[in-house]
Structure formats: C-alpha cells, structure tokens
Design a protein around this motif. Structure first.
Motif, PDB file in Angstrom:
ATOM      1  N   THR A  74     -21.877  34.452  -3.417  1.00 21.94           N
ATOM      2  CA  THR A  74     -22.078  33.545  -4.562  1.00 21.94           C
ATOM      3  C   THR A  74     -21.823  32.085  -4.208  1.00 21.94           C
ATOM      4  OG1 THR A  74     -19.767  33.697  -5.240  1.00 21.94           O
ATOM      5  CG2 THR A  74     -21.265  35.318  -6.174  1.00 21.94           C
ATOM      6  N   TYR A  75     -21.219  31.849  -3.045  1.00 21.05           N
ATOM      7  CA  TYR A  75     -20.810  30.495  -2.614  1.00 21.05           C
ATOM      8  C   TYR A  75     -19.790  29.862  -3.553  1.00 21.05           C
ATOM      9  CZ  TYR A  75     -24.737  30.973   0.562  1.00 21.05           C
ATOM     10  OH  TYR A  75     -25.596  31.423   1.516  1.00 21.05           O
ATOM     11  N   GLU A  76     -19.166  30.668  -4.342  1.00 19.59           N
ATOM     12  CA  GLU A  76     -18.086  30.202  -5.206  1.00 19.59           C
ATOM     13  C   GLU A  76     -16.923  29.758  -4.313  1.00 19.59           C
ATOM     14  OE1 GLU A  76     -18.079  29.565  -8.983  1.00 19.59           O
ATOM     15  OE2 GLU A  76     -19.230  31.385  -8.585  1.00 19.59           O
ATOM     16  N   VAL A  77     -16.371  28.587  -4.638  1.00 19.22           N
ATOM     17  CA  VAL A  77     -15.253  28.072  -3.839  1.00 19.22           C
ATOM     18  C   VAL A  77     -13.944  28.366  -4.553  1.00 19.22           C
ATOM     19  CG1 VAL A  77     -14.150  25.971  -2.964  1.00 19.22           C
ATOM     20  CG2 VAL A  77     -16.650  26.189  -2.890  1.00 19.22           C
ATOM     21  N   SER A  78     -12.955  28.899  -3.852  1.00 11.49           N
ATOM     22  CA  SER A  78     -11.626  28.896  -4.465  1.00 11.49           C
ATOM     23  C   SER A  78     -10.644  28.162  -3.568  1.00 11.49           C
ATOM     24  CB  SER A  78     -11.129  30.295  -4.820  1.00 11.49           C
ATOM     25  OG  SER A  78     -11.597  31.230  -3.903  1.00 11.49           O
ATOM     26  N   VAL A  79      -9.795  27.394  -4.215  1.00 15.36           N
ATOM     27  CA  VAL A  79      -8.803  26.607  -3.488  1.00 15.36           C
ATOM     28  C   VAL A  79      -7.563  27.479  -3.346  1.00 15.36           C
ATOM     29  CG1 VAL A  79      -7.366  24.548  -3.548  1.00 15.36           C
ATOM     30  CG2 VAL A  79      -9.722  24.442  -4.376  1.00 15.36           C
ATOM     31  N   ASN A  80      -7.186  27.773  -2.109  1.00 17.17           N
ATOM     32  CA  ASN A  80      -6.059  28.687  -1.891  1.00 17.17           C
ATOM     33  C   ASN A  80      -4.725  27.966  -1.949  1.00 17.17           C
ATOM     34  OD1 ASN A  80      -8.112  30.489  -1.382  1.00 17.17           O
ATOM     35  ND2 ASN A  80      -7.983  30.212   0.840  1.00 17.17           N
ATOM     36  N   GLU A  81      -4.663  26.820  -1.301  1.00 13.15           N
ATOM     37  CA  GLU A  81      -3.366  26.151  -1.221  1.00 13.15           C
ATOM     38  C   GLU A  81      -3.571  24.682  -0.878  1.00 13.15           C
ATOM     39  OE1 GLU A  81      -0.542  28.592   0.845  1.00 13.15           O
ATOM     40  OE2 GLU A  81       1.067  27.119   0.614  1.00 13.15           O
ATOM     41  N   TYR A 111       0.832  -1.198   0.000  1.00 15.36           N
ATOM     42  CA  TYR A 111       0.000   0.000   0.000  1.00 15.36           C
ATOM     43  C   TYR A 111       0.869   1.251   0.000  1.00 15.36           C
ATOM     44  CZ  TYR A 111      -3.432  -3.440   1.469  1.00 15.36           C
ATOM     45  OH  TYR A 111      -4.232  -4.556   1.522  1.00 15.36           O
ATOM     46  N   SER A 112       0.432   2.240  -0.774  1.00 17.78           N
ATOM     47  CA  SER A 112       1.016   3.574  -0.652  1.00 17.78           C
ATOM     48  C   SER A 112       0.075   4.388   0.231  1.00 17.78           C
ATOM     49  CB  SER A 112       1.136   4.232  -2.021  1.00 17.78           C
ATOM     50  OG  SER A 112       2.111   3.573  -2.796  1.00 17.78           O
ATOM     51  N   TRP A 113       0.615   5.394   0.889  1.00 13.36           N
ATOM     52  CA  TRP A 113      -0.172   6.164   1.865  1.00 13.36           C
ATOM     53  C   TRP A 113      -0.060   7.655   1.603  1.00 13.36           C
ATOM     54  CZ3 TRP A 113      -2.779   3.480   5.793  1.00 13.36           C
ATOM     55  CH2 TRP A 113      -2.469   2.111   5.895  1.00 13.36           C
ATOM     56  N   GLY A 114      -1.063   8.394   2.042  1.00 14.18           N
ATOM     57  CA  GLY A 114      -0.986   9.828   1.808  1.00 14.18           C
ATOM     58  C   GLY A 114      -1.813  10.671   2.764  1.00 14.18           C
ATOM     59  N   VAL A 115      -1.407  11.928   2.829  1.00 15.45           N
ATOM     60  CA  VAL A 115      -2.135  12.951   3.590  1.00 15.45           C
ATOM     61  C   VAL A 115      -2.272  14.165   2.678  1.00 15.45           C
ATOM     62  CG1 VAL A 115      -2.104  14.440   5.627  1.00 15.45           C
ATOM     63  CG2 VAL A 115      -1.017  12.182   5.735  1.00 15.45           C
ATOM     64  N   ASN A 116      -3.485  14.657   2.521  1.00 16.93           N
ATOM     65  CA  ASN A 116      -3.705  15.890   1.764  1.00 16.93           C
ATOM     66  C   ASN A 116      -4.334  16.925   2.683  1.00 16.93           C
ATOM     67  OD1 ASN A 116      -4.868  14.204  -1.254  1.00 16.93           O
ATOM     68  ND2 ASN A 116      -2.814  14.886  -0.740  1.00 16.93           N
ATOM     69  N   VAL A 117      -3.866  18.150   2.575  1.00 14.55           N
ATOM     70  CA  VAL A 117      -4.500  19.256   3.288  1.00 14.55           C
ATOM     71  C   VAL A 117      -4.874  20.304   2.247  1.00 14.55           C
ATOM     72  CG1 VAL A 117      -4.259  21.010   5.068  1.00 14.55           C
ATOM     73  CG2 VAL A 117      -3.065  18.818   5.311  1.00 14.55           C
ATOM     74  N   VAL A 118      -6.121  20.742   2.298  1.00 15.22           N
ATOM     75  CA  VAL A 118      -6.606  21.721   1.324  1.00 15.22           C
ATOM     76  C   VAL A 118      -7.197  22.906   2.064  1.00 15.22           C
ATOM     77  CG1 VAL A 118      -8.306  22.141  -0.506  1.00 15.22           C
ATOM     78  CG2 VAL A 118      -7.096  19.956  -0.431  1.00 15.22           C
ATOM     79  N   GLU A 119      -6.828  24.105   1.623  1.00 15.85           N
ATOM     80  CA  GLU A 119      -7.413  25.316   2.199  1.00 15.85           C
ATOM     81  C   GLU A 119      -8.275  26.013   1.160  1.00 15.85           C
ATOM     82  OE1 GLU A 119      -4.666  28.233   4.105  1.00 15.85           O
ATOM     83  OE2 GLU A 119      -6.064  29.702   3.265  1.00 15.85           O
ATOM     84  N   VAL A 120      -9.485  26.392   1.547  1.00 17.57           N
ATOM     85  CA  VAL A 120     -10.392  27.056   0.600  1.00 17.57           C
ATOM     86  C   VAL A 120     -10.951  28.354   1.173  1.00 17.57           C
ATOM     87  CG1 VAL A 120     -11.194  24.861  -0.371  1.00 17.57           C
ATOM     88  CG2 VAL A 120     -12.508  25.930   1.466  1.00 17.57           C
TER      89      VAL A 120
END
Ligand code: FES
Ligand code: FES
Lengths: 157, 695
Positions: free
Chosen positions: B566-573, B551-560
């Motif tokens: 408008t409830y428009e989402v933008s992904v900052n980082e 198995y490969s493993w991972g961690v993702n962190v997303v900031e929005v």
C-alpha cells in the motif's frame, strides 16, 4: 417542543425544548458547562466529549432526545471525584497539557478508558484515546499520563 | 539555587484540566448578538450586487461602507481590505457580516443571500511576482564557471494547515465610545494597531484582551487582525456585544496556511567533488494578498544553506500572488520549506557523487566563526558535532542505515540537521517592534510581569513567572502574570518568531535584576526597552549581515516503515537533540519538542491539503488528516546546554526549532526505505507509487 429528563452530573434535570438540538449546545448554553469545548462540531476532534452512561460520546454529535432517561457526566461533574484528581496529577506529571483546549476531552476519554479497562496496555491506550485530537503535545505525554493514572489510581477503577 | 531547568507544575494545569480556563467562546454577555460571515464562492469577480432575503429589523448587515477609518488590515504590506469594496479575490473571502440574535436565522439569511458576480479571470499559476528578493555571498558566478559538474534538482512542498483545535474567535463590546475585544490571538498589539487604523480611533478608544488560547502555531499571528477589524466595525455600528466564533469549516477554508513552495537548487561541483557554490531560487504562493509573505520569503532565503557553510551563494526568491486563500505565518515561517530543500539537496549531491552522505555533510557543517549565508557571523559556540554524535548513538543510526539500505527491507532512517534564527529577521526587533517590558512590585510585595506575550500552550505563563521568581528569589506565588490586556501591559511585541523567552524574557530578566539590586519595600516600577546589540549589523536592501542575533540548533532522526503493497508510511520512532541555549523548564521544552516534531514529520508525509481552481479540497478533520494517538511514535529528546550570553539564564528560541527539521528527516527515511530520491512533500502513498513506477 418536548420535555427531556436526564441525570446531569448526578442531578436529575429537565429541559423543555427542541429534541433535535445538539447536546453540546444544551450543556454549554443552558447549563453553562463551558468546560466542554467545540473544536469541530463534526464528531472528529473529541473536544466536546462527555460520558453518556459512563461511555465517551461527542456531545456535538448527540441530539438532546437521545439522552432522555440517561446519565450524562461532564468535566464539571468528573472534577469532583478522586479519580479526576489522579488523572489531573498524572497529566501534570507527564506534561500532557499545553494549550488545554483538548484537555477536558482527554480527561473524559481517560476516565472512560480506565472505567472499561483499569490496566490498559500502551496499544489499548492509543486506541482508547484515538478519537481525541491534540495538536500541541504529539500524544506521547498523554499516553504516559494515562499509563500513570492507571498505575497511581490502582483500585479506583 | 536549584537548576532553572528543573520542572515545576504548570501554573494553569488545574484550570485547564478542570475545564475552568476561559477560552473566547466561553465568554458571553446578556444582550449578546452573533456575527456570521457571507463569503465569496468564486475565485475572482466584481460584485455587481447583493440580494438579501427579507431581513428582520434586528438583523444588521455590516460591510465596507461601515468602516470609519481606512479599509485596510494593517499588517506589513497594506494590501488586504477589511471588507471588499468591489472585487473579491479568493474563494472563502469574507464579503460582509450578518449580525443578529439568533444564529440559525443568520445561517438561513446567508444561505438565501445571492451575490451577483461579474466573473474575472483568476490566476492560479505562479506567474505574478509581488515580492522579489535576491542576495549573494562570495562570488557564485565565478564558482559556477569553474565547476566541473553542475547538479540541479527541484524540491516542492504543499500547504500545511495549523489545525489548532480551538477555532479562531473574538467577542467584543462597545461602551462609552470604547471598543473592547477579547480574542484567541498571539499578538494583542497587532490587533490593537489594526483596529486603530480601521476605526480611525485614538489609543484609548480600543482595548484588546487575550483569552486563554487553544493553540495557534502562527495561525493566530496576523489572521485575527482581519476578523477583529470586521467585528470592531460591527460593534461601532450596532453598539451591542457581539460574538464571532468560526466554525471549523470556515476556519479551514478561509484562514492563512503554510505557503506551498518550489525551490530550484543548483550546485557548482569542483574537481574533487567539493561544493563550490549553491544557487537557489524559491517561489512561494502568497495567495490573494501579500500580508506577511515577504517576511516569510526572507526567512526562507536566509535558510538557503541551512546548517551548512557554503562559500559562494546566489539566493533569489519570489512571492507569487494567486487567487487562492492568503497564506501566512506558521511555526517555522518559511524555514521548513527551504530546510527541506537544502538538507535533501546536500544528501542528493553526495549520493550522485557516490560519497557517503553523512561524511559529506559533516564537511560543510557550520562552525563557530564561519560567515552565515548572508555574510553575518556565527559568533557563539556551535555544538553540533557533539549533538550529532549523541543522535547517532541513541538512534543507532549507522547500524540501522546499513541494514535498512539493503533491498526489500522497506524500512528507513533519516537524519536532518538544522538551525533556526531566534527573534525577528534582520533589524525587525529594533525597527518594527522595539519591545518594552515592565515589572511592577505592588504594595503587597507581589511582582507583576507586564508584557504582551501570550501563552498559547507553550507554557510562557509558567516559565516567565519561574524566571522572575528565581531571579528575585521569591516564591512563584508572589509573581503575577495575567493574560495580556492592552490597557495594562506595554507592547513587548508579538508572540512569534521564537522570540518570547530570548528577547522578551531577556528584558524581563534585566528588569528583575535591576529590581533586585535596588529593592526597597513597597511599590516599584521598572522598565526595559530592547536595544539591538551594537555588533549586530543588517542591511535590508542587500540582505547582508547578521540576520539574527542568535541561533538554536537541532538534529532529528526519524525511523519509518513503508508498507510494500500500500506504500503506507508509519513512523516508528523519533530521536532529537537540541541546543536551545538553556531550558527554562525541561518538561515544558520537551512538550514543545514532542509537539513540534510531530507537526514537522506529519508535514513531511501525512498532511495533505491542496486546491482545485482556488477551492480548497480539505475543509474539516475528516478530509485534512492530522496525527492521532494511533500515529504517535515513541520520541526521545535530548537537550544540550549551550547558554547564550544575552538570553535569560542562557535561553534561546525553542518553539519553531522543533518543527523545522521534521520533514527532511522523514523524507530521507522514506527515501532509504523505497530506494528512490524524494523531491516533494508530503510523501504520500500516491507519490511513492509514482516514484516506484519510474525504475
Ligand atoms: S466538537 Fe465534537 S467532536 Fe469536535
Ligand atoms: S494541548 Fe493543545 S490541543 Fe491538546
């Protein structure tokens, strides 16, 4: 039928034919310039980008009649320049090439952008490249590549 | 020796930037014809008749009557016809080919052809299960009886389109009884085997060559076999070179996509708030035929508890058939759907119990020695605690979460944990694939890698050559790896399932070591066949045992940020930390990581595709929005070495891992920003508005 004359990669050429055909088809089929890619045929992806009088256009959305008397540069013409070499090296360095299908268009877009603005900000780059889709890279490496080309190519543009 | 991970220049950099690389549409022959496809405009019907306009003599119609062999596309379930004999089962289904010299004329003919349909009642609801699987771990019933509380939620996901920038395509020739196809494909031998059955041909009468591939992401795994069979039938009939390249629109409406899914999750909670058992039931929409859907379903179900260890599990799932475009392989292969459900579910349980989700999740994080969801064993070291620590650090997760959780900040940060099984599910590697690789040293002392693995952008032409050069201690220029051609390379299996470097590369590495040990001047030919490690046991019928060798493993962190009006989402980082064993080339792995997470995050918030009565509502890049450079977030990726003993230099799978955690991370970030639980992706402004209405 009519005769359309334009400069293609530095040489004057004439085409007899239907002035309503897509520039993309003329370049790929008649001139065998297959570095220009067709990704959507609808002006949305930028894979077919060429320079028309040094401005980026999507050749799938330009008809032959519109280039009469103008200058067209494709990736095949651009690749002979020293600017291209800077762009290529910076794309390599940044890891901006994966499947490569968007790449000739991206290179054309870089040339067009740096020609207009040799020292673009990150925002300028994002806007400048926004007409070219890439599904492989997530764009960060492409943005870095353009930045690096602008730095390394100091004086070329 | 230098660290293998240190990046080198990609071997195809020059040909790709200069436009010299040849993709399938760049090939042509002198007396070449074109093939265009007549497609069904209805979701289900009997074809009563087809009325053509006047056909010029040099225009050919190719349909089911021309198939020399079996009218079946050989995939895994044999339930797809090459051309329909009588009944069409989805809008966009190819009915026949029109072949001729002039593309415009072919378009006109198709436009003026009338198909007389006798309409039948199509099914769009998920009621007809074609595949049902079920497995248990521990004693889930008992656990549910003991529970002091039961928490239940339903999670759903929609279509995702691969949207490779190069559309599907083939060009073929027929010479002296032999059909040769050049194509944009991931699996030369899938195509070849499908052709043998369709044409009723012997092995040497069919040849499949891979062109440079302009992106695939699973979309060029099984789908091309259908197109190839149709073209090959035409070649055999007309005996002239024929080119068949899809337009974007027909590609989008008729090729396989990621399965929409619905996961019903329930958890048995004990008196101290602990999870005693998890029950999951996932339904996926297979579309009009099964194809690979059963295999997709099993990968989804095996991911039932994701990166967590839960003692008792009951997992069931179905593939439902509907009269819609068939769904199939897409990077992640069922795992993204389930990982979205489980990672959100555990978070939601913690929230409902009033416990800090991060702490709660840590309690269940899988450790080395734990049994897997299917009662296999996590044999190898798991370094997730270090990876999570790193991710928290570089993203400043805790500090940000504190600020963003306040009302009216409209920002959020979300973190997903996940794993991805490397290679085929279960005993697939040994029973279905049985990979064979060869290494050939020529008289000129060049070493040729003979494998069927395809470079579709992931860089395998570079990494394989680098691997062999490094093991043999010879310059990379002495190592040759041409685009696969079934007349030259053995069947090392398809380029799928994050198996190429770990499995195929592992075999290549073994060949290289043997070659080095027995090195003699002049020609040498060595081969290696895949052998399942004897400790890996898998029982297909009960779905128990080791579903994957590693198995490969991972961690993702997303900031929005979410726009308040408008409830428009933008992904900052985005920040990611991965354990993929060992990177064979760091820059190439980072490229995979960047591209994967952007696709995965876009799956979670941006990419919308749906159908209305079987008709897809998005058919080009104007309707189906994928990220552009304007959406490109800043990304930081950290790779942590954790070498896998059987992988070359310790390498495990990369390609899919980098996609599967994107959706849960962005969904959680949006959840924080809007202060509402999210159950459905993509989280579009419309869905956010709906959520905000229900205070
Ligand atoms: S092919 Fe011209 S923009 Fe896509
Ligand atoms: S590199 Fe594949 S589309 Fe850009």
């Amino acid at each position: 039928m009519s005769k359309i004359t334009f400069i293609l990669n530095g040489k004057t050429v004439s085409v007899e034919g239907n002035p309503g055909v897509r520039l993309l088809d003329v370049l790929r089929n008649e001139f065998k310039l297959t570095g220009i890619k067709e990704g959507c045929g609808e002006g949305e992806c930028g894979a077919c980008a060429v320079l028309l009088d040094h401005k980026i256009v999507n050749s799938c959305s330009v008809v032959l009649a519109n280039v009469d008397g103008h200058e067209i540069t494709t990736i095949e013409g651009l690749k002979e320049t020293s600017r291209y070499q800077v762009i290529r090296d910076s794309f390599g360095h940044a890891g901006a090439v994966q499947c490569g299908f968007c790449t000739p268009g991206m290179v054309i877009a870089t040339e067009s952008l740096l020609y207009d603005n040799p020292t673009p900000t990150e925002e300028d780059i994002k806007i400048g490249m926004s007409g070219n889709l890439c599904r492989c890279t997530g764009y960060q490496s492409i943005i870095e590549a353009v930045k690096k080309a602008s730095e390394d190519g100091d004086g070329l543009w | 020796m230098a660290d293998i991970s240190k990046s080198i220049e990609k071997v195809d950099l020059y040909e790709k930037t200069s436009g010299e690389a040849k993709y399938v549409s760049d090939f042509s022959y002198d007396d070449m014809l074109y093939a265009r496809t007549l497609r069904s405009t209805v979701a289900k019907a009997k074809i009563k008749g087809i009325r053509f306009p006047n056909l010029p003599e040099d225009v050919h119609i190719v349909d089911y009557k021309d198939i020399p062999g079996k009218n079946v596309v050989k995939i895994i379930f044999d339930d797809q016809e090459i051309f329909p004999t009588e009944v069409v089962t989805y809008i966009g289904q190819p009915i026949l080919l029109v072949v001729g010299k002039n593309k415009e004329l072919l378009e006109e003919i198709i436009h003026n052809t009338i198909v007389d349909y006798e309409l039948m009642t199509p099914i769009f609801d998920w009621v007809s299960s074609a595949v049902h699987y079920h497995f248990q771990k521990g004693k889930p019933e008992e656990a549910f009886q003991k529970a002091t509380k039961i928490i239940e939620y339903v999670y759903d996901t929609s279509y995702q389109e691969q949207a490779y920038i190069e559309p599907q395509g083939f060009i073929g020739t027929y010479e002296e009884g032999k059909v040769t196809l050049i194509g944009s494909i991931q699996c030369p031998y899938y195509v070849k085997n499908a052709l043998l059955q369709a044409l009723d041909s012997k092995g040497d009468e069919v040849r499949v060559i891979q062109a440079t591939v302009g992106g695939a992401f699973g979309g060029k795994e099984e789908f091309p076999s259908l197109m190839a069979c149709q073209l090959a039938v035409a070649l055999k009939k007309i005996k002239k070179p024929i080119k068949m390249i899809y337009e974007r629109e027909e590609d989008m409406i008729s090729t396989t996509k990621r399965h929409p899914s619905k996961s019903k999750m329930s958890a048995a909670i004990g008196e101290n708030g602990e999870i005693l058992a998890i029950k999951s039931n996932i339904g996926i929409d297979g579309g009009a035929n099964i194809g690979l859907s059963g295999v997709v379903l099993s990968r989804a179900m095996i991911a039932t508890t994701g990166a967590y260890t839960i003692e008792n599990i009951d997992s069931s799932g179905d593939v439902f058939l509907t009269n819609t475009v068939p769904n199939g392989a897409f990077r992640g292969f069922g795992a993204p759907q389930m990982l979205f459900a489980i990672d959100l579910f555990i978070e939601h349980i913690a929230k409902d119990l009033g416990i800090d989700p991060l702490e709660y999740r840590l309690k269940y994080l899988a450790k080395q020695g734990d049994p897997t969801s299917t009662n296999g064993l996590f044999r190898d070291p798991i370094i997730m605690p270090e990876m999570i620590k790193k991710a928290l650090e570089i993203s400043k997760f805790k500090e940000k979460a504190k600020i963003f959780s306040r009302p009216n900040v409209s920002k959020g940060i979300g973190m997903s944990w996940f794993l991805h099984g490397c290679g085929f599910t279960g005993s697939g590697e040994s029973t279905h694939i049985n990979a064979l690789v060869k290494l050939h040293k020529t008289k000129e002392e060049n070493v040729e890698i003979l494998i069927a693995a395809v470079d579709m952008g992931q860089g395998v032409r570079t990494t394989m050559r680098k691997l062999v050069a490094s093991l043999l201690e010879i310059p990379i220029e002495k190592v040759i790896y041409d685009l696969p051609d079934t007349d030259k390379v053995p069947d090392s299996g398809p380029t799928v399932a994050s198996r190429t470097m770990m499995i195929v590369g592992g075999l290549v590495a073994r060949c290289a070591k043997k070659m080095k040990d027995s090195w003699i001047p002049g020609e040498m030919l060595l081969e290696e066949r895949y052998l399942q490690p004897s400790y890996i046991k898998w029982d297909e019928a009960t779905m128990t045992g080791d579903a994957y060798p590693a198995y490969s493993w991972g961690v993702n962190v997303v900031e929005v940020s979410v726009d308040k009006t408008t409830y428009e989402v933008s992904v900052n980082e985005i920040w990611s930390v991965y354990d993929l064993g060992k990177a064979i080339d760091e820059r190439i792995v980072i490229g995979q990581a960047d591209g994967g997470i952007v696709q995965g995050v876009a799956y979670g918030y941006l990419e919308v595709m749906n159908h209305s009565n079987g008709k897809l509502l998005q058919k080009n890049f104007t309707d189906y929005i994928i990220p552009t450079s304007m959406d490109a977030p800043k990304m930081t990726t950290v790779i942590m070495d954790n070498p896998y003993p059987l992988g070359p230099y310790g390498a495990k799978g990369v390609g899919e891992l980098t996609l599967v955690g994107g959706a849960p991370a962005v969904a959680k970030a949006i959840e924080m920003a809007i202060g509402k639980k999210v159950f459905s992706i993509p989280v579009t402004p419309e869905k956010i508005m709906e959520l905000m209405k229900h205070e």
